[in-house]
Design a protein around this motif. Structure first.
Motif, short mmCIF file in Angstrom:
data_model
loop_
_atom_site.label_atom_id
_atom_site.label_comp_id
_atom_site.label_asym_id
_atom_site.label_seq_id
_atom_site.Cartn_x
_atom_site.Cartn_y
_atom_site.Cartn_z
N PHE A 1 -4.64 -7.44 -3.76
CA PHE A 1 -3.28 -7.36 -4.30
C PHE A 1 -3.09 -6.01 -4.96
N CYS A 2 -1.99 -5.37 -4.66
CA CYS A 2 -1.61 -4.13 -5.32
C CYS A 2 -0.56 -4.49 -6.37
N SER A 3 -0.94 -4.44 -7.62
CA SER A 3 -0.05 -4.87 -8.72
C SER A 3 1.14 -3.93 -8.88
N PRO A 4 2.30 -4.49 -9.18
CA PRO A 4 3.46 -3.65 -9.49
C PRO A 4 3.20 -2.86 -10.77
N ASN A 5 3.82 -1.69 -10.85
CA ASN A 5 3.79 -0.89 -12.07
C ASN A 5 5.24 -0.66 -12.48
N TYR A 6 5.73 -1.52 -13.35
CA TYR A 6 7.15 -1.46 -13.71
C TYR A 6 7.49 -0.30 -14.63
N GLY A 7 6.50 0.55 -14.95
CA GLY A 7 6.78 1.79 -15.67
C GLY A 7 7.43 2.82 -14.77
N PHE A 8 7.41 2.55 -13.47
CA PHE A 8 8.02 3.44 -12.48
C PHE A 8 9.02 2.64 -11.66
N THR A 9 10.00 3.34 -11.11
CA THR A 9 10.93 2.68 -10.19
C THR A 9 10.24 2.54 -8.84
N PRO A 10 10.72 1.63 -7.98
CA PRO A 10 10.13 1.50 -6.65
C PRO A 10 10.14 2.82 -5.86
N GLU A 11 11.15 3.66 -6.10
CA GLU A 11 11.27 4.93 -5.38
C GLU A 11 10.53 6.06 -6.09
N GLY A 12 10.20 5.87 -7.36
CA GLY A 12 9.63 6.96 -8.16
C GLY A 12 8.19 6.74 -8.58
N GLY A 13 7.36 6.26 -7.69
CA GLY A 13 5.95 6.11 -8.01
C GLY A 13 5.47 4.67 -8.09
N GLY A 14 6.38 3.72 -8.17
CA GLY A 14 5.98 2.31 -8.21
C GLY A 14 5.85 1.77 -6.80
N HIS A 15 4.90 2.32 -6.04
CA HIS A 15 4.77 1.99 -4.62
C HIS A 15 4.60 0.50 -4.36
N CYS A 16 3.97 -0.22 -5.29
CA CYS A 16 3.72 -1.65 -5.07
C CYS A 16 4.78 -2.53 -5.71
N ASN A 17 5.80 -1.91 -6.30
CA ASN A 17 6.89 -2.68 -6.92
C ASN A 17 7.79 -3.30 -5.86
N PRO A 18 8.29 -4.52 -6.12
CA PRO A 18 9.30 -5.08 -5.22
C PRO A 18 10.51 -4.16 -5.17
N PRO A 19 11.16 -4.02 -4.07
CA PRO A 19 10.98 -4.72 -2.79
C PRO A 19 10.08 -3.97 -1.81
N ASN A 20 9.33 -2.96 -2.28
CA ASN A 20 8.50 -2.15 -1.38
C ASN A 20 7.46 -2.99 -0.64
N LYS A 21 7.29 -2.68 0.62
CA LYS A 21 6.22 -3.26 1.43
C LYS A 21 5.18 -2.15 1.59
N HIS A 22 4.10 -2.28 0.82
CA HIS A 22 3.14 -1.19 0.70
C HIS A 22 1.72 -1.67 1.01
N PHE A 23 0.95 -0.85 1.71
CA PHE A 23 -0.45 -1.10 2.03
C PHE A 23 -1.30 -0.08 1.29
N VAL A 24 -2.31 -0.52 0.56
CA VAL A 24 -3.25 0.38 -0.10
C VAL A 24 -4.49 0.44 0.78
N LEU A 25 -4.71 1.61 1.36
CA LEU A 25 -5.79 1.79 2.33
C LEU A 25 -6.98 2.52 1.71
#
Length: 193
Positions: A45-69
């Motif tokens: 699981f890639c935890s959300p980081n609500y200190g950032f917006t989904p577009e500004g660094g919060g890659h795992c924040n909803p609604p982003n569909k993100h894979f950590v490789l």
């Protein structure tokens, strides 16, 4: 095959663990390696980081569909310096070597079973367990593909009935012998892949 972490929008509260995806880097001729793709298994699981917006660094924040490789997997589809890259993904059937693995943990009457190395759909939606002195008992999902039950199953061979998200059920009879103990892993037949 690499394992990946998924953002909340894909992770489905752990239910998607074990599913396989094909990924390819898209939309960036400078950093993508054209004509390449990788196969990955969802395990983390890639935890959300609500200190950032989904577009500004919060890659795992909803609604982003993100894979950590892992680096090794990323470098097969893109140049590492690129950092975060857009990918095209599709869910595929999992191809696994060997059988389904059942790792038994717990204590006393609490039995937890991690189910791994599942081919076919890859993700499990229902599990039942049976001792030699019980009927089939439904297990509850603890997290991901960890399933649990409160039952006295000691000194009994254990069988499992596993249903994947595509509705296919496989039964593994007497996978764990009567002498099983917590901490052991047992392997049984596999789904068709």
């Amino acid at each position: 095959m690499a394992t990946v972490g998924l953002s909340e929008a894909l992770f489905e509260r752990g239910q998607i663990c074990g599913a396989c995806y094909e990924l390819r880097c898209v939309d960036d001729l400078r950093w993508c390696i054209p004509g390449t793709s990788i196969i990955v298994t969802a395990t983390n699981f890639c935890s959300p980081n609500y200190g950032f917006t989904p577009e500004g660094g919060g890659h795992c924040n909803p609604p982003n569909k993100h894979f950590v490789l892992p680096i090794e997997a990323f470098e097969k589809i893109a140049i590492w310096k690129a950092g975060n890259m857009p990918v095209q993904y599709r869910r595929i059937k999992c191809r696994k070597e060997g059988g389904i693995r059942y790792t038994i943990s717990g204590a006393s009457i609490f039995v937890s079973v991690l189910i791994s190395n599942v081919a076919g759909a890859g993700d499990v939606v229902a599990v039942k367990i049976k001792g030699s002195r019980t009927g089939w008992l439904p297990m509850g999902r603890n997290w991901g593909q960890n399933w649990h039950i409160n039952a006295d199953l000691k000194n009994q061979p254990l069988s499992f009935e596993v249903t994947s998200s595509d509705g296919v059920t496989i039964t593994s009879y007497n996978v764990a012998p009567k002498s099983w103990s917590f901490g052991q892993t047992f392997e049984a037949k596999q789904y068709e892949s």
